[in-house]
Design an enzyme around this catalytic site. Structure first.
Site, mmCIF file in Angstrom:
data_model
loop_
_atom_site.group_PDB
_atom_site.id
_atom_site.type_symbol
_atom_site.label_atom_id
_atom_site.label_comp_id
_atom_site.label_asym_id
_atom_site.label_seq_id
_atom_site.Cartn_x
_atom_site.Cartn_y
_atom_site.Cartn_z
ATOM 1 N N ASN A 1 6.339 7.431 4.532
ATOM 2 C CA ASN A 1 5.624 6.485 3.504
ATOM 3 C C ASN A 1 5.099 6.566 2.154
ATOM 4 O OD1 ASN A 1 3.585 4.278 2.606
ATOM 5 N ND2 ASN A 1 2.443 4.198 4.539
ATOM 6 N N ARG B 1 9.308 3.615 5.294
ATOM 7 C CA ARG B 1 8.425 2.140 4.898
ATOM 8 C C ARG B 1 8.784 1.528 3.400
ATOM 9 N NH1 ARG B 1 2.900 1.192 2.223
ATOM 10 N NH2 ARG B 1 2.642 -0.791 2.659
ATOM 11 N N ARG C 1 -6.574 -4.070 -7.704
ATOM 12 C CA ARG C 1 -5.589 -5.562 -7.433
ATOM 13 C C ARG C 1 -6.428 -6.289 -7.302
ATOM 14 N NH1 ARG C 1 -1.648 -4.182 -3.777
ATOM 15 N NH2 ARG C 1 -1.939 -1.744 -2.639
ATOM 16 N N GLU D 1 1.454 2.889 10.894
ATOM 17 C CA GLU D 1 2.118 2.785 10.679
ATOM 18 C C GLU D 1 3.290 3.814 11.005
ATOM 19 O OE1 GLU D 1 1.509 -0.236 6.674
ATOM 20 O OE2 GLU D 1 0.301 2.196 6.683
#
Length: 397
Positions: A10, A92, A240, A384
């Site tokens: 990842n 990923r 963000r 994940e």
């Protein structure tokens, strides 16, 4: 590939997470035999850490830090195969565009196509592509599988994919894709194990990490989500903006004369909790300052207040999409580890009948709502990496 090992990667702009899973007897190990991360890539003090808590500083080539970090992981991988060969590598990939949703084998043509999507996810998209190219050189015989974060949201109704732009934008692929799909796909598998039939009802999963989004799920499928065309949309995040009035961008360009690159840096790296507070992108750091009687304390308070307010507002929007709510799940770094964020979010949802069990929340228990609550609130660690490994095992020969 019975008896082989599967490596998952990842890769982001400043970190690479890795995990090594064993296969055998027709099954995939639920826990990795080796896992960890390299953090601070490109910074002054990169660090190699493993899941057992070990940490050590490392030196990376400053000109090519991502490549150097990948080579370090591959070099140390040699100490962990347990006598087995590396059977596959799963990656990923944040954005699959309008073509790639299901996991696919990596080829040079795929890398070239995914490179064209870098403007859609500049913080994430370039780095798995670097890893794919390096592995094609170092281990050309090892199959690689690309797993897309946008894939889980393919079930979104057309109206949830639309942006209110001219129809030509839709035809050009400018639409709402959704992200964090591998995390939500894992939740669709894991939640029924813990919550039974309730997990098939009206569920909102809050993936709150450095990047953050919400997903409304029904019968284990995505029906609405907060991230859209890019990983900037929706919730306020660590650095963000989340959803932003486009008029503010027009002002920055036309009046402040900011170039697109400068605006991109602002939106992705200089905003959110860090930009508002001027202190940190990490809620656990900000809470230590919010009681201060100073400008710094005021900015920390406002940053956390807006962060929570945006989460609650977006949960409210998703409740309308679901026409109710049965289960609210917190996951990822902030969602799993910041009990005070969970408490503040749930307190503002009390009007829905959500009642928190404060002791369970403080302990990070799997269920944090009271028995009397009309809505169950829960904490569920995401995985994940295991999801990627499942896809790699299913596809690799």
């Amino acid at each position: 590939m019975p008896g082989d090992m599967i490596l998952t990667l990842n890769c982001g702009s400043s970190s690479i997470k890795f995990a090594l899973f064993a296969t055998g007897g027709g099954t995939l190990a639920r826990k990795p035999s080796w896992a960890g991360s390299i953090r601070g890539i490109g910074g002054p003090a990169p660090e190699f850490g493993t899941a057992d808590g070990a940490r050590e500083p490392v030196t990376l080539d400053r000109a090519h830090p991502t490549t150097a970090a990948l080579e370090l992981i591959l070099a140390r991988l040699a100490d962990h195969p347990q006598g087995r060969r590396l059977g596959a590598v799963g990656h990923r990939v944040v954005h699959g565009g309008g073509r790639y949703f299901a996991p696919v084998p990596v080829t040079q043509d795929l890398i070239d196509e995914l490179r064209a999507l870098i403007p859609l996810a500049p913080l994430h998209q370039p780095f798995p592509l670097k890893a794919m190219a390096l592995l094609m050189q170092r281990h050309p015989g090892v199959p690689q599988i690309a797993c897309f974060d946008t894939g889980f949201h393919r079930s979104l109704p057309p109206v949830e994919q639309l942006l209110p732009l001219p129809w030509s934008a839709w035809q050009q692929g400018i639409r709402r894709y959704g992200f964090h799909g591998l995390s939500y796909e894992y939740m669709a598998r894991a939640l029924p194990e813990r919550h039974g039939p309730l997990a098939g009802g009206r569920v909102i999963v809050a993936h709150l990490g450095s990047g953050a989004s919400l997903c409304a799920m029904h019968e284990g499928r995505s029906i609405a989500t907060t991230m859209g065309f890019s990983a900037l949309d929706g919730l306020m995040m660590g650095t963000r903006t989340g959803a932003l009035d486009p008029g503010a961008l027009l002002y920055l360009m036309e009046v402040e004369r900011l170039a697109p690159d400068a605006i991109g840096q602002m939106l992705y790296r200089q905003s959110g909790l860090l930009g508002l507070s001027g202190i940190s992108d990490e809620p656990r750091v900000l809470i230590r300052h919010e009681a201060e009687n100073s400008e710094r304390g005021m900015r920390a308070r406002l940053a956390l207040e807006l962060y929570v307010r945006r989460i609650v507002a977006e949960i409210g929007a998703l409740v309308t999409a679901l026409e109710g709510l049965d289960l609210l799940v917190f996951t990822a770094g902030v969602g799993e580890n910041c009990g005070f964020i969970r408490q503040r979010v749930c307190a503002r949802l009390a009007f829905l009948g959500l009642e928190l069990d404060n002791a369970a929340n403080s302990a990070g228990a799997p269920i944090i709502s009271s028995p009397q609550s009309r809505i169950r609130a829960a904490v569920e660690p995401t995985d994940e990496e295991w999801m990627i490994a499942c896809h790699a095992r299913a596809i690799a020969p």
